[in-house]
Design a protein around this motif. Structure first.
Motif, mmCIF file in Angstrom:
data_model
loop_
_atom_site.group_PDB
_atom_site.id
_atom_site.type_symbol
_atom_site.label_atom_id
_atom_site.label_comp_id
_atom_site.label_asym_id
_atom_site.label_seq_id
_atom_site.Cartn_x
_atom_site.Cartn_y
_atom_site.Cartn_z
ATOM 1 N N UNK A 183 1.042 -1.117 0.029
ATOM 2 C CA UNK A 183 -0.148 0.021 -0.038
ATOM 3 C C UNK A 183 0.896 1.145 -0.057
ATOM 4 N N UNK A 184 2.103 1.099 0.594
ATOM 5 C CA UNK A 184 2.700 2.412 0.721
ATOM 6 C C UNK A 184 3.369 2.703 -0.574
ATOM 7 N N UNK A 185 3.939 1.583 -1.290
ATOM 8 C CA UNK A 185 4.505 2.038 -2.474
ATOM 9 C C UNK A 185 3.436 2.339 -3.657
ATOM 10 N N UNK A 186 2.410 1.832 -3.617
ATOM 11 C CA UNK A 186 1.206 2.312 -4.345
ATOM 12 C C UNK A 186 0.720 3.659 -4.223
ATOM 13 N N UNK A 187 0.780 3.982 -2.878
ATOM 14 C CA UNK A 187 0.224 5.361 -2.576
ATOM 15 C C UNK A 187 1.671 6.202 -3.007
ATOM 16 N N UNK A 188 2.816 5.933 -2.912
ATOM 17 C CA UNK A 188 4.052 6.602 -3.522
ATOM 18 C C UNK A 188 4.018 6.816 -4.919
ATOM 19 N N UNK A 189 3.451 5.707 -5.624
ATOM 20 C CA UNK A 189 3.415 5.867 -7.106
ATOM 21 C C UNK A 189 2.219 6.844 -7.558
ATOM 22 N N UNK A 190 1.139 6.801 -6.682
ATOM 23 C CA UNK A 190 0.149 7.578 -7.153
ATOM 24 C C UNK A 190 0.364 9.133 -6.970
ATOM 25 N N UNK A 191 1.364 9.324 -5.970
ATOM 26 C CA UNK A 191 1.845 10.754 -5.917
ATOM 27 C C UNK A 191 2.788 11.354 -6.937
ATOM 28 N N UNK A 192 3.424 10.609 -7.751
ATOM 29 C CA UNK A 192 4.262 10.747 -8.758
ATOM 30 C C UNK A 192 3.515 12.074 -9.726
ATOM 31 N N UNK A 193 4.370 12.928 -10.014
ATOM 32 C CA UNK A 193 3.910 14.134 -10.902
ATOM 33 C C UNK A 193 3.456 13.334 -12.445
ATOM 34 N N UNK A 194 4.152 12.330 -12.811
ATOM 35 C CA UNK A 194 3.907 11.518 -14.197
ATOM 36 C C UNK A 194 2.798 10.984 -14.142
ATOM 37 N N UNK A 195 2.105 10.539 -13.047
ATOM 38 C CA UNK A 195 0.872 9.546 -13.015
ATOM 39 C C UNK A 195 -0.334 10.240 -12.734
ATOM 40 N N UNK A 196 -1.434 10.042 -13.287
ATOM 41 C CA UNK A 196 -2.858 10.596 -13.279
ATOM 42 C C UNK A 196 -3.708 9.757 -12.408
ATOM 43 N N UNK A 197 -3.498 8.332 -12.590
ATOM 44 C CA UNK A 197 -4.130 7.365 -11.691
ATOM 45 C C UNK A 197 -3.540 5.969 -11.619
ATOM 46 N N UNK A 198 -3.858 5.409 -10.458
ATOM 47 C CA UNK A 198 -3.332 3.993 -9.997
ATOM 48 C C UNK A 198 -4.686 3.166 -9.695
ATOM 49 N N UNK A 199 -4.554 1.843 -9.916
ATOM 50 C CA UNK A 199 -5.459 0.733 -9.676
ATOM 51 C C UNK A 199 -4.728 -0.400 -9.422
ATOM 52 N N UNK A 200 -4.762 -0.736 -8.020
ATOM 53 C CA UNK A 200 -4.143 -2.087 -7.758
ATOM 54 C C UNK A 200 -5.123 -2.916 -6.973
ATOM 55 N N UNK A 201 -5.318 -3.867 -7.625
ATOM 56 C CA UNK A 201 -6.390 -4.857 -6.929
ATOM 57 C C UNK A 201 -6.085 -6.331 -7.511
ATOM 58 N N UNK A 202 -5.920 -7.326 -6.300
ATOM 59 C CA UNK A 202 -5.587 -8.528 -6.655
ATOM 60 C C UNK A 202 -4.223 -8.877 -7.255
ATOM 61 N N UNK A 203 -4.169 -9.194 -8.392
ATOM 62 C CA UNK A 203 -2.836 -9.527 -9.043
ATOM 63 C C UNK A 203 -2.505 -8.264 -10.072
ATOM 64 N N UNK A 204 -3.607 -7.368 -10.205
ATOM 65 C CA UNK A 204 -3.360 -6.222 -11.223
ATOM 66 C C UNK A 204 -2.867 -5.215 -10.517
ATOM 67 N N UNK A 205 -1.896 -4.376 -11.156
ATOM 68 C CA UNK A 205 -1.211 -3.063 -10.654
ATOM 69 C C UNK A 205 -1.276 -2.295 -11.897
ATOM 70 N N UNK A 206 -2.003 -1.186 -12.120
ATOM 71 C CA UNK A 206 -2.131 -0.462 -13.374
ATOM 72 C C UNK A 206 -1.919 0.834 -13.023
ATOM 73 N N UNK A 207 -1.002 1.858 -13.796
ATOM 74 C CA UNK A 207 -0.957 3.144 -13.775
ATOM 75 C C UNK A 207 -1.026 3.832 -15.014
ATOM 76 N N UNK A 208 -1.653 5.033 -15.111
ATOM 77 C CA UNK A 208 -1.917 6.103 -16.231
ATOM 78 C C UNK A 208 -0.892 7.078 -16.123
ATOM 79 N N UNK A 209 -0.316 7.137 -17.074
ATOM 80 C CA UNK A 209 0.704 8.363 -17.303
ATOM 81 C C UNK A 209 0.021 9.579 -17.785
ATOM 82 N N UNK A 210 0.428 10.807 -17.050
ATOM 83 C CA UNK A 210 -0.353 11.963 -17.546
ATOM 84 C C UNK A 210 0.136 12.435 -18.938
#
Length: 330
Positions: A242-269
């Motif tokens: 959770x801490x790493x997912x939260x850290x990634x979500x705060x990156x300026x290059x990232x607009x959204x993150x979804x982490x659920x089960x075996x999937x972790x996806x992120x959208x670049x701005x």
């Protein structure tokens, strides 16, 4: 093939015959950004009550909780869905909506969007109330992909028909299966062959695939074999830190993150000209991560990771760490 919403897959080069037959709803989505949950609602649903939903205080348990079914949000969703269905019937009186077809919880190839579970649950109930069969496409989401054996379990509602594949065999060999309720199954029973669903292919029920599926289903639910399974055998433990997912979500290059089960996806701005499936924005970071031994598949400006249901959480954390480092270079 025409019973799908317009997308890059339905363009002229892919499907020159496509016209789009059906009612296509633009659903609300949930995602993690700037270390908090967000609810994005389309213009047609942009009510003040939804905009001020308190999503920032959500957690996964709250998002999926059936207690939300008695909230103002559920009422607004229900009214919107009912209105859309009624308007379609009025506008096209000669057209009958045959069924609801949807990917439950996450629309995968469409950009890894996590649909608000409350919206899908209300949609399913409204369609079934009107006598429409509900079909879940669980080819991607089924068999522990999202942390439960089926996404239907996460939603808390059951379809009339569900399609499974991919993790059905643990990804070892191809196999697909379609499940149906008794009422759907019995609709094809009769004394004559003409009542049957006359569809099949050369590899129907082939022995190797079925054997692999039986073993995979047993293995994933066995706490002695799969250390990620909960004690009661119905959920996977959190695999993405959770801490790493939260850290990634705060990156300026990232607009959204979804982490659920075996999937972790992120959208670049990206700006409007470089967004969507045809975007090459992610190509640079994808190549750098490959050099790090991390293979992420790009869906335009969306990149995602998928582990196995039995992958150790420590492995997932190591991978997220490398993603974090490369995002700092964006």
């Amino acid at each position: 093939m025409e019973a799908q919403a317009p997308s890059p897959y339905t363009g002229f080069l892919q499907q020159p015959w496509y016209t789009g037959r059906g009612l296509f709803l633009d659903p609300p989505t949930v995602f993690y950004n700037k270390e908090k949950w967000n609810l994005h609602v389309p213009d047609a649903l942009a009510y003040a009550e939804l905009q001020n939903s308190g999503a920032e205080e959500w957690c996964y348990e709250a998002i999926f909780s059936t207690k939300r079914d008695d909230t103002c949000q559920a009422t607004l969703y229900r009214d919107y869905i009912s209105q859309q269905l009624s308007q379609f019937s009025t506008s096209y009186p000669a057209v009958h909506i045959a069924a609801l077809i949807t990917e439950p919880v996450i629309h995968a190839a469409g950009g890894m969007h996590m649909i608000d579970p409350l919206f899908q649950r209300v949609l399913v109930k409204e369609c079934q109330r009107r006598g429409m069969p509900v079909i879940f496409d669980e080819v991607f989401t089924g068999f522990w992909r999202l942390g439960a054996e089926s996404a239907a379990e996460l939603l808390g509602c059951m379809p009339d028909i569900a399609c499974y594949a991919k993790l059905l065999t643990g990804g070892v060999v191809p196999l697909a299966a379609t499940l149906a309720t008794n009422s759907v199954f019995e609709a094809f029973e009769g004394k004559s062959k003409i009542f049957a669903l006359l569809h099949g292919h050369s590899y129907s029920g082939y022995a190797v695939g079925c054997a692999a599926a039986v073993k995979a289903m047993q293995w994933f639910k066995d706490p002695q074999m799969n250390l990620n399974i909960s004690s009661n055998g119905n959920r996977l433990m959190e695999l993405w830190d959770n801490k790493l997912v939260s850290k990634i979500s705060a990156k300026s290059a990232v607009s959204r993150v979804v982490a659920l089960g075996t999937v972790c996806a992120l959208e670049l701005k990206a700006d409007d000209a470089d967004i969507g499936y045809g975007s090459l924005l992610a190509s640079s970071i994808v190549q750098k991560l490959r050099n790090d031994g991390v293979y992420m598949r790009p869906l335009g400006n969306v990149i995602y990771l998928m582990c196995g249901p039995a992958t150790p959480a420590t492995v997932c954390s190591t991978i997220l760490d490398k993603v974090c480092q490369r995002l700092d270079e964006c």
